[in-house]
Design an enzyme around this catalytic site. Structure first.
Site, PDB file in Angstrom:
ATOM      1  N   LYS A  80      17.627  -7.307  -8.634  1.00  0.00           N
ATOM      2  CA  LYS A  80      18.119  -6.794  -9.824  1.00  0.00           C
ATOM      3  C   LYS A  80      19.301  -6.201  -9.039  1.00  0.00           C
ATOM      4  O   LYS A  80      19.222  -5.554  -7.911  1.00  0.00           O
ATOM      5  CB  LYS A  80      17.236  -5.683 -10.598  1.00  0.00           C
ATOM      6  CG  LYS A  80      17.575  -5.545 -11.852  1.00  0.00           C
ATOM      7  CD  LYS A  80      17.083  -6.221 -12.872  1.00  0.00           C
ATOM      8  CE  LYS A  80      17.530  -6.186 -14.379  1.00  0.00           C
ATOM      9  NZ  LYS A  80      17.009  -7.201 -15.238  1.00  0.00           N
ATOM     10  N   GLY A 180      13.980  -3.065 -33.691  1.00  0.00           N
ATOM     11  CA  GLY A 180      15.235  -3.705 -32.963  1.00  0.00           C
ATOM     12  C   GLY A 180      15.385  -5.170 -33.304  1.00  0.00           C
ATOM     13  O   GLY A 180      14.661  -5.773 -33.196  1.00  0.00           O
ATOM     14  N   GLY A 182      17.943  -7.155 -32.928  1.00  0.00           N
ATOM     15  CA  GLY A 182      19.138  -7.763 -31.972  1.00  0.00           C
ATOM     16  C   GLY A 182      19.035  -9.209 -31.751  1.00  0.00           C
ATOM     17  O   GLY A 182      18.508 -10.008 -32.517  1.00  0.00           O
ATOM     18  N   VAL A 184      17.486 -11.305 -29.731  1.00  0.00           N
ATOM     19  CA  VAL A 184      16.058 -11.927 -29.454  1.00  0.00           C
ATOM     20  C   VAL A 184      15.187 -11.855 -30.771  1.00  0.00           C
ATOM     21  O   VAL A 184      14.497 -12.865 -31.258  1.00  0.00           O
ATOM     22  CB  VAL A 184      15.111 -10.947 -28.509  1.00  0.00           C
ATOM     23  CG1 VAL A 184      13.693 -11.621 -28.518  1.00  0.00           C
ATOM     24  CG2 VAL A 184      15.933 -11.207 -27.195  1.00  0.00           C
ATOM     25  N   ALA A 185      15.266 -10.795 -31.615  1.00  0.00           N
ATOM     26  CA  ALA A 185      14.544 -10.407 -32.858  1.00  0.00           C
ATOM     27  C   ALA A 185      14.911 -11.429 -33.704  1.00  0.00           C
ATOM     28  O   ALA A 185      14.300 -11.969 -34.654  1.00  0.00           O
ATOM     29  CB  ALA A 185      14.706  -9.019 -33.051  1.00  0.00           C
TER      30      ALA A 185
HETATM   31  P1  NAD Z   1      20.311  -6.708 -28.433  1.00  0.00           P
HETATM   32  O1  NAD Z   1      21.222  -5.588 -27.762  1.00  0.00           O
HETATM   33  O2  NAD Z   1      21.121  -7.929 -28.882  1.00  0.00           O
HETATM   34  O3  NAD Z   1      19.389  -5.828 -29.417  1.00  0.00           O
HETATM   35  C1  NAD Z   1      18.694  -4.803 -29.339  1.00  0.00           C
HETATM   36  C2  NAD Z   1      18.788  -4.056 -30.668  1.00  0.00           C
HETATM   37  O4  NAD Z   1      17.705  -3.075 -30.748  1.00  0.00           O
HETATM   38  C3  NAD Z   1      20.080  -3.687 -31.064  1.00  0.00           C
HETATM   39  O5  NAD Z   1      20.495  -3.902 -32.290  1.00  0.00           O
HETATM   40  C4  NAD Z   1      19.813  -1.787 -31.035  1.00  0.00           C
HETATM   41  O6  NAD Z   1      20.592  -1.195 -32.064  1.00  0.00           O
HETATM   42  C5  NAD Z   1      18.208  -2.020 -31.373  1.00  0.00           C
HETATM   43  N1  NAD Z   1      17.639  -0.658 -30.720  1.00  0.00           N
HETATM   44  C6  NAD Z   1      17.662  -0.074 -29.493  1.00  0.00           C
HETATM   45  N2  NAD Z   1      16.985   0.872 -29.553  1.00  0.00           N
HETATM   46  C7  NAD Z   1      16.327   0.766 -30.959  1.00  0.00           C
HETATM   47  C8  NAD Z   1      15.282   1.889 -31.497  1.00  0.00           C
HETATM   48  N3  NAD Z   1      14.815   3.064 -30.730  1.00  0.00           N
HETATM   49  N4  NAD Z   1      14.791   1.588 -32.686  1.00  0.00           N
HETATM   50  C9  NAD Z   1      15.301   0.544 -33.489  1.00  0.00           C
HETATM   51  N5  NAD Z   1      16.285  -0.339 -32.881  1.00  0.00           N
HETATM   52  C10 NAD Z   1      16.846  -0.130 -31.486  1.00  0.00           C
HETATM   53  O7  NAD Z   1      19.472  -7.035 -27.130  1.00  0.00           O
HETATM   54  P2  NAD Z   1      18.520  -8.451 -27.173  1.00  0.00           P
HETATM   55  O8  NAD Z   1      19.214  -9.381 -26.313  1.00  0.00           O
HETATM   56  O9  NAD Z   1      18.133  -8.860 -28.537  1.00  0.00           O
HETATM   57  O10 NAD Z   1      17.240  -8.090 -26.126  1.00  0.00           O
HETATM   58  C11 NAD Z   1      16.035  -7.199 -26.637  1.00  0.00           C
HETATM   59  C12 NAD Z   1      15.238  -6.567 -25.793  1.00  0.00           C
HETATM   60  O11 NAD Z   1      14.727  -7.704 -25.045  1.00  0.00           O
HETATM   61  C13 NAD Z   1      15.982  -5.902 -24.453  1.00  0.00           C
HETATM   62  O12 NAD Z   1      14.932  -5.005 -23.928  1.00  0.00           O
HETATM   63  C14 NAD Z   1      16.087  -7.037 -23.529  1.00  0.00           C
HETATM   64  O13 NAD Z   1      16.000  -6.464 -22.078  1.00  0.00           O
HETATM   65  C15 NAD Z   1      14.858  -7.941 -23.643  1.00  0.00           C
HETATM   66  N6  NAD Z   1      15.019  -9.271 -23.128  1.00  0.00           N
HETATM   67  C16 NAD Z   1      15.999 -10.029 -23.849  1.00  0.00           C
HETATM   68  C17 NAD Z   1      16.218 -11.501 -23.464  1.00  0.00           C
HETATM   69  C18 NAD Z   1      17.365 -12.055 -24.066  1.00  0.00           C
HETATM   70  O14 NAD Z   1      17.164 -13.552 -24.069  1.00  0.00           O
HETATM   71  N7  NAD Z   1      18.335 -11.717 -24.551  1.00  0.00           N
HETATM   72  C19 NAD Z   1      15.230 -11.842 -22.322  1.00  0.00           C
HETATM   73  C20 NAD Z   1      14.286 -11.099 -21.946  1.00  0.00           C
HETATM   74  C21 NAD Z   1      14.159  -9.873 -22.365  1.00  0.00           C
END
Ligand code: NAD
Length: 358
Positions: A80, A180, A182, A184-185
């Site tokens: 990292k 959340g 974002g 992934v969701a």
């Molecule tokens: P993202 O930034 O697109 O989405 C995260 C969302 O969570 C944002 O909309 C943010 O406003 C919301 N959020 C943050 N804190 C919150 C809370 N306390 N309550 C409610 N909503 C909240 O990020 P992402 O790419 O969707 O990643 C989400 C998670 O998955 C992260 O922990 C990331 O490290 C992990 N992850 C992502 C990937 C990937 O392919 N993008 C891969 C492995 C792990």
């Protein structure tokens, strides 16, 4: 922190520091283990208050990457990078080019990619100075945004948990609470909402993040503080880490926790607490490995999304294996996942010792 003792005890190989006064770069790269291949892990940018906090963060994240790649059967170790700076105001081309020169000094032992606070544009700047950058936009022939593959992997992990709890991988008639909304969701929801009897309860800190889903007939929106205590079948953390704690776990009213966020357990102890509460926890790095799986499909070959999705499909079987081990050995799933990952690293280490006669 007694840094050498800590690194030896936890099996870290390398910790590098780099500064560049011309652009204000202060960066760390931690390499946990390269038994399986070069250390892969994102570059995070965060204004840590102290150097100790920054060190702890980068080391912890590097180890988690070793376990994630090992459990997914990938030819990567764990590493990292951390740039100690404010992602809102400190990002410049100069900063990331200097970071690229830092990455280059490691000669390919560490492969970088985007992470919290960094974007594809930052990685394009980094790539001007080093070839050891992965996950660049698809126009570079790279794998681009991994979220689609990550979301699918989380979905397959959920199905493996459903198979264990309800005897079928189908999620029909189930209610899933998502924290959340974002990238992934959103990718996960595409699969969940294909089943018309699935209900989603969704929250995000920013209401604008929910614009595309709030009027969907299968979706209910709740406030961020309420998501832990809603009645549901599956709770899916897809925001930030550290959210499964001694305070939040007792509030949960679900049978499964399975989501994309990294480092969901505040500490490894919460793995035991959640199990004692009768909830099946899908270890985060088992089910969110789609991101690294996606990157593995660009290395040494032409990237293909189909191949990445096919590999992410295996997350069902990996999750199932973790569940079965946890039952057979009477340990919680977080520990079973760690043992599974460490088992693969140690097996390859042993083979290497036999082959080299050392
Ligand atoms: P993202 O930034 O697109 O989405 C995260 C969302 O969570 C944002 O909309 C943010 O406003 C919301 N959020 C943050 N804190 C919150 C809370 N306390 N309550 C409610 N909503 C909240 O990020 P992402 O790419 O969707 O990643 C989400 C998670 O998955 C992260 O922990 C990331 O490290 C992990 N992850 C992502 C990937 C990937 O392919 N993008 C891969 C492995 C792990």
């Amino acid at each position: 922190m007694q840094i050498f003792d800590y690194m030896e005890h936890s099996g870290y190989e390398q910790l590098s520091m780099y500064t560049d006064n011309s652009c204000g770069l202060r960066a760390l790269i931690a390499i946990h283990d390269t038994t399986l291949g070069p250390a892969l892990g994102g570059c995070r940018i965060w204004p840590h208050a102290t150097e100790g906090e920054a060190l702890e963060d980068v080391l912890r994240l590097a180890k988690a990457m070793s376990y994630k790649s090992a459990a997914a059967g990938l030819p990567f170790g764990g590493g990292k990078a951390l740039i100690i700076a404010d992602p809102q105001k400190d990002k410049t081309e100069g900063l990331f080019r200097a970071f690229g020169r830092f990455v280059d000094t490691l000669g390919g032992r560490y492969l970088t990619t985007e992470d919290v606070g960094t974007t594809l544009r930052d990685m394009e700047w980094t790539a001007l100075e080093t070839k050891h950058v992965t996950g660049l936009p698809e126009s570079y022939g790279s794998s681009g945004d991994p979220s689609k593959v990550t979301g699918f992997g989380v979905f397959r992990g959920m199905q493996a948990c459903a198979q264990e709890i309800w005897g079928t991988e189908s999620l029909a008639n189930k209610t899933i609470a998502i924290q959340g909304y974002g990238k992934v969701a959103q990718a996960l929801s595409v699969h969940l909402l294909k089943e018309e009897t699935v209900q989603l309860i969704v929250t995000d800190l920013f209401s604008s993040a929910l614009d595309n889903i709030k009027d969907h007939p299968q979706v209910t929106i709740v406030d961020p503080d309420d998501i832990y205590s809603v009645s549901c079948d599956i709770f899916s953390p897809c925001a930030l880490g550290g959210i499964l704690s001694k305070t939040t776990i007792p509030k949960l009213k679900c049978q499964i926790v399975c989501g994309g966020a990294n480092n969901q357990l505040e500490t490894i102890e919460e793995g035991e607490l959640i199990q004692k509460q009768g909830i099946l926890y899908a270890p985060d790095y088992i089910v969110n490995a789609g991101g690294v799986i996606n990157i593995s499909c660009e290395i040494g070959t032409e990237y293909s999304l189909d191949r990445a999705m096919n590999k992410a499909n295996d997350i069902f079987e990996t999750m199932n294996q973790v569940i079965q081990t946890s039952k057979q050995e009477n340990i919680n799933t977080a520990l079973a996942a760690d043992n599974f990952a460490v088992g693969r690293i140690n097996a390859v280490k042993k083979l290497r010792r036999i082959n080299t006669g050392l």
